[in-house]
Design a protein around this motif. Structure first.
Motif, PDB file in Angstrom:
ATOM      1  N   LEU A 162       0.834  -1.206   0.000  1.00  0.00           N
ATOM      2  CA  LEU A 162       0.000   0.000   0.000  1.00  0.00           C
ATOM      3  C   LEU A 162       0.869   1.257   0.000  1.00  0.00           C
ATOM      4  O   LEU A 162       0.723   2.125  -0.852  1.00  0.00           O
ATOM      5  CB  LEU A 162      -0.923   0.007   1.218  1.00  0.00           C
ATOM      6  CG  LEU A 162      -2.154  -0.902   1.162  1.00  0.00           C
ATOM      7  CD1 LEU A 162      -2.956  -0.774   2.455  1.00  0.00           C
ATOM      8  CD2 LEU A 162      -3.030  -0.562  -0.039  1.00  0.00           C
ATOM      9  N   PHE A 163       1.761   1.367   0.977  1.00  0.00           N
ATOM     10  CA  PHE A 163       2.668   2.523   1.018  1.00  0.00           C
ATOM     11  C   PHE A 163       3.817   2.228   1.980  1.00  0.00           C
ATOM     12  O   PHE A 163       3.714   1.391   2.868  1.00  0.00           O
ATOM     13  CB  PHE A 163       1.947   3.808   1.439  1.00  0.00           C
ATOM     14  CG  PHE A 163       1.119   3.678   2.691  1.00  0.00           C
ATOM     15  CD1 PHE A 163       1.682   3.858   3.941  1.00  0.00           C
ATOM     16  CD2 PHE A 163      -0.238   3.385   2.613  1.00  0.00           C
ATOM     17  CE1 PHE A 163       0.922   3.742   5.102  1.00  0.00           C
ATOM     18  CE2 PHE A 163      -1.009   3.277   3.751  1.00  0.00           C
ATOM     19  CZ  PHE A 163      -0.433   3.451   4.997  1.00  0.00           C
ATOM     20  N   VAL A 168       7.543  12.101   8.599  1.00  0.00           N
ATOM     21  CA  VAL A 168       7.635  13.560   8.544  1.00  0.00           C
ATOM     22  C   VAL A 168       7.291  14.111   9.925  1.00  0.00           C
ATOM     23  O   VAL A 168       6.488  13.537  10.662  1.00  0.00           O
ATOM     24  CB  VAL A 168       6.683  14.157   7.484  1.00  0.00           C
ATOM     25  CG1 VAL A 168       7.108  13.734   6.100  1.00  0.00           C
ATOM     26  CG2 VAL A 168       5.246  13.744   7.751  1.00  0.00           C
ATOM     27  N   ALA A 169       7.916  15.215  10.259  1.00  0.00           N
ATOM     28  CA  ALA A 169       7.641  15.878  11.533  1.00  0.00           C
ATOM     29  C   ALA A 169       6.566  16.941  11.306  1.00  0.00           C
ATOM     30  O   ALA A 169       6.709  17.797  10.423  1.00  0.00           O
ATOM     31  CB  ALA A 169       8.911  16.518  12.086  1.00  0.00           C
ATOM     32  N   VAL A 170       5.495  16.878  12.095  1.00  0.00           N
ATOM     33  CA  VAL A 170       4.363  17.781  11.889  1.00  0.00           C
ATOM     34  C   VAL A 170       3.922  18.403  13.210  1.00  0.00           C
ATOM     35  O   VAL A 170       4.123  17.832  14.289  1.00  0.00           O
ATOM     36  CB  VAL A 170       3.166  17.041  11.240  1.00  0.00           C
ATOM     37  CG1 VAL A 170       3.521  16.548   9.846  1.00  0.00           C
ATOM     38  CG2 VAL A 170       2.712  15.866  12.108  1.00  0.00           C
ATOM     39  N   CYS A 236       4.005   8.747   9.675  1.00  0.00           N
ATOM     40  CA  CYS A 236       4.039   8.384   8.262  1.00  0.00           C
ATOM     41  C   CYS A 236       3.241   9.410   7.463  1.00  0.00           C
ATOM     42  O   CYS A 236       2.146   9.807   7.855  1.00  0.00           O
ATOM     43  CB  CYS A 236       3.454   6.982   8.107  1.00  0.00           C
ATOM     44  SG  CYS A 236       3.355   6.412   6.418  1.00  0.00           S
ATOM     45  N   ARG A 237       3.801   9.845   6.326  1.00  0.00           N
ATOM     46  CA  ARG A 237       3.150  10.875   5.532  1.00  0.00           C
ATOM     47  C   ARG A 237       1.726  10.487   5.145  1.00  0.00           C
ATOM     48  O   ARG A 237       0.834  11.340   5.052  1.00  0.00           O
ATOM     49  CB  ARG A 237       3.966  11.178   4.278  1.00  0.00           C
ATOM     50  CG  ARG A 237       3.382  12.309   3.432  1.00  0.00           C
ATOM     51  CD  ARG A 237       4.211  12.577   2.197  1.00  0.00           C
ATOM     52  NE  ARG A 237       5.524  13.097   2.507  1.00  0.00           N
ATOM     53  CZ  ARG A 237       5.779  14.380   2.779  1.00  0.00           C
ATOM     54  NH1 ARG A 237       4.780  15.262   2.778  1.00  0.00           N
ATOM     55  NH2 ARG A 237       7.006  14.783   3.035  1.00  0.00           N
ATOM     56  N   ASP A 243      -4.399  16.183   6.624  1.00  0.00           N
ATOM     57  CA  ASP A 243      -4.269  17.310   7.557  1.00  0.00           C
ATOM     58  C   ASP A 243      -3.285  18.349   7.035  1.00  0.00           C
ATOM     59  O   ASP A 243      -3.478  19.551   7.238  1.00  0.00           O
ATOM     60  CB  ASP A 243      -3.815  16.796   8.931  1.00  0.00           C
ATOM     61  CG  ASP A 243      -4.899  16.003   9.637  1.00  0.00           C
ATOM     62  OD1 ASP A 243      -6.067  16.424   9.591  1.00  0.00           O
ATOM     63  OD2 ASP A 243      -4.579  14.958  10.231  1.00  0.00           O
ATOM     64  N   LEU A 244      -2.238  17.908   6.347  1.00  0.00           N
ATOM     65  CA  LEU A 244      -1.292  18.860   5.746  1.00  0.00           C
ATOM     66  C   LEU A 244      -1.965  19.649   4.633  1.00  0.00           C
ATOM     67  O   LEU A 244      -1.802  20.878   4.530  1.00  0.00           O
ATOM     68  CB  LEU A 244      -0.067  18.108   5.204  1.00  0.00           C
ATOM     69  CG  LEU A 244       0.890  17.527   6.246  1.00  0.00           C
ATOM     70  CD1 LEU A 244       1.948  16.664   5.564  1.00  0.00           C
ATOM     71  CD2 LEU A 244       1.568  18.639   7.053  1.00  0.00           C
ATOM     72  N   GLU A 245      -2.728  18.949   3.806  1.00  0.00           N
ATOM     73  CA  GLU A 245      -3.406  19.622   2.695  1.00  0.00           C
ATOM     74  C   GLU A 245      -4.435  20.628   3.193  1.00  0.00           C
ATOM     75  O   GLU A 245      -4.610  21.708   2.613  1.00  0.00           O
ATOM     76  CB  GLU A 245      -4.072  18.582   1.802  1.00  0.00           C
ATOM     77  CG  GLU A 245      -4.715  19.167   0.566  1.00  0.00           C
ATOM     78  CD  GLU A 245      -5.315  18.101  -0.341  1.00  0.00           C
ATOM     79  OE1 GLU A 245      -5.981  18.474  -1.322  1.00  0.00           O
ATOM     80  OE2 GLU A 245      -5.122  16.902  -0.064  1.00  0.00           O
TER      81      GLU A 245
END
Length: 291
Positions: A162-163, A168-170, A236-237, A243-245
């Protein structure tokens, strides 16, 4: 020796009685049941003998129910109606597919897409089991699983990547408001760090020391804390892409790290899988892999 749970006459005798009671004629009852008139009369006679009660009176041009027969017919008809309704509900129920996923996959990838899933597969009832435990497809009656794992896999399983885990740090934009982004490692260490069960912060910050901060047993909880402005989470991205978008989280460093294992879609290999399971498998492969 176990006693029978219910003392019931034979089902064929009850059917013959119920149809004859509605028709009040053995010939037309036989036509409805697709048997001979003699067979219907024989079944009704057997029922009368077993009950020890007269159910019908013969008339020159048909039958008439006795008072006991009329009362019994009402109950028997109601019972057959209940069976018919239950069968109709069973046949009308959508195909059920059980998918076992980790709690983070459930919260961040699957649940936000349930409306989309229903629109794409309206006849499938998706049953979700959120657990970190490994699933036994037969014992747990699981059709499909999403797990963090690595190959090689046994020949009895069908798998699809799948991925991968791109960390990433958020953080909440309110937590880092006024700070120049991307943050340096030194600036990041000054902020509260949020840890999940794996907590690869020492790897990311190249630190041999134990880094302080709140610890959670699920990544979902660490991300909820990050959304609430309580610290910086490492995830994990795929789990933070939405949420980033939407601007609910921001990536606070440019650095990303790929770690193993990876997230796989898994099911028991079958020569002819159920159509509903196949449909959910392909939907998950297409939609959950996007992150």
């Amino acid at each position: 020796m176990a006693q029978p749970r219910r003392k019931l006459p034979p089902l064929n005798a009850l059917r013959a009685f119920e149809v004859s009671g509605r028709r009040l004629n053995f010939r037309t009852a036989a036509e409805e049941l697709g048997v001979s008139q003699g067979a219907v009369a024989q079944q009704v006679r057997a029922l009368k003998d077993q009950l020890g009660l007269m159910l019908f009176q013969r008339l020159p041009r048909g039958l008439a129910l006795t008072p006991q027969g009329a009362a019994y017919l009402a109950d028997v008809t109601r019972a057959f109606d209940t069976l018919g309704e239950a069968t109709g509900r069973l046949l009308a129920r959508p195909d059920a597919v059980t998918i076992s996923v980790t709690p983070t996959v459930a919260a961040k990838l699957l649940i936000p897409r349930l409306a989309e899933f229903k629109a794409a597969l309206p006849d499938v009832e998706l049953r979700t089991v959120a657990t970190e435990a490994l699933s036994d497809f037969d014992r747990d009656q699981v059709d499909i699983a999403v797990r963090l794992t690595r190959g090689p896999f046994p020949a009895s399983l069908e798998t699809r990547l799948l991925f991968r885990q791109e960390l990433v740090a958020v953080a909440s934009p309110y937590l880092v408001k006024g700070l120049p982004l991307p943050l340096t490692a030194d600036a990041l260490r000054k902020l509260p760090l949020l840890h999940d069960a794996v907590s690869p912060w020492p790897l990311i910050l190249r630190s041999r020391e134990k880094l302080p901060g709140a610890v959670f047993n699920h990544t979902t909880l660490a991300l909820d804390a990050a959304l609430a402005g309580q610290g910086v989470a490492l995830a994990c991205r795929a789990f933070v892409a939405a949420d980033l978008e939407a601007g609910r989280l921001v990536q606070v460093t440019d650095a990303t790290t790929l770690i193993e294992p990876d997230y796989f879609l898994i099911r028991k290999r079958a020569s002819s899988p159920r159509k509903a399971v196949d449909a959910v498998w392909h939907w998950c492969a297409a939609r959950l892999s996007l992150g």
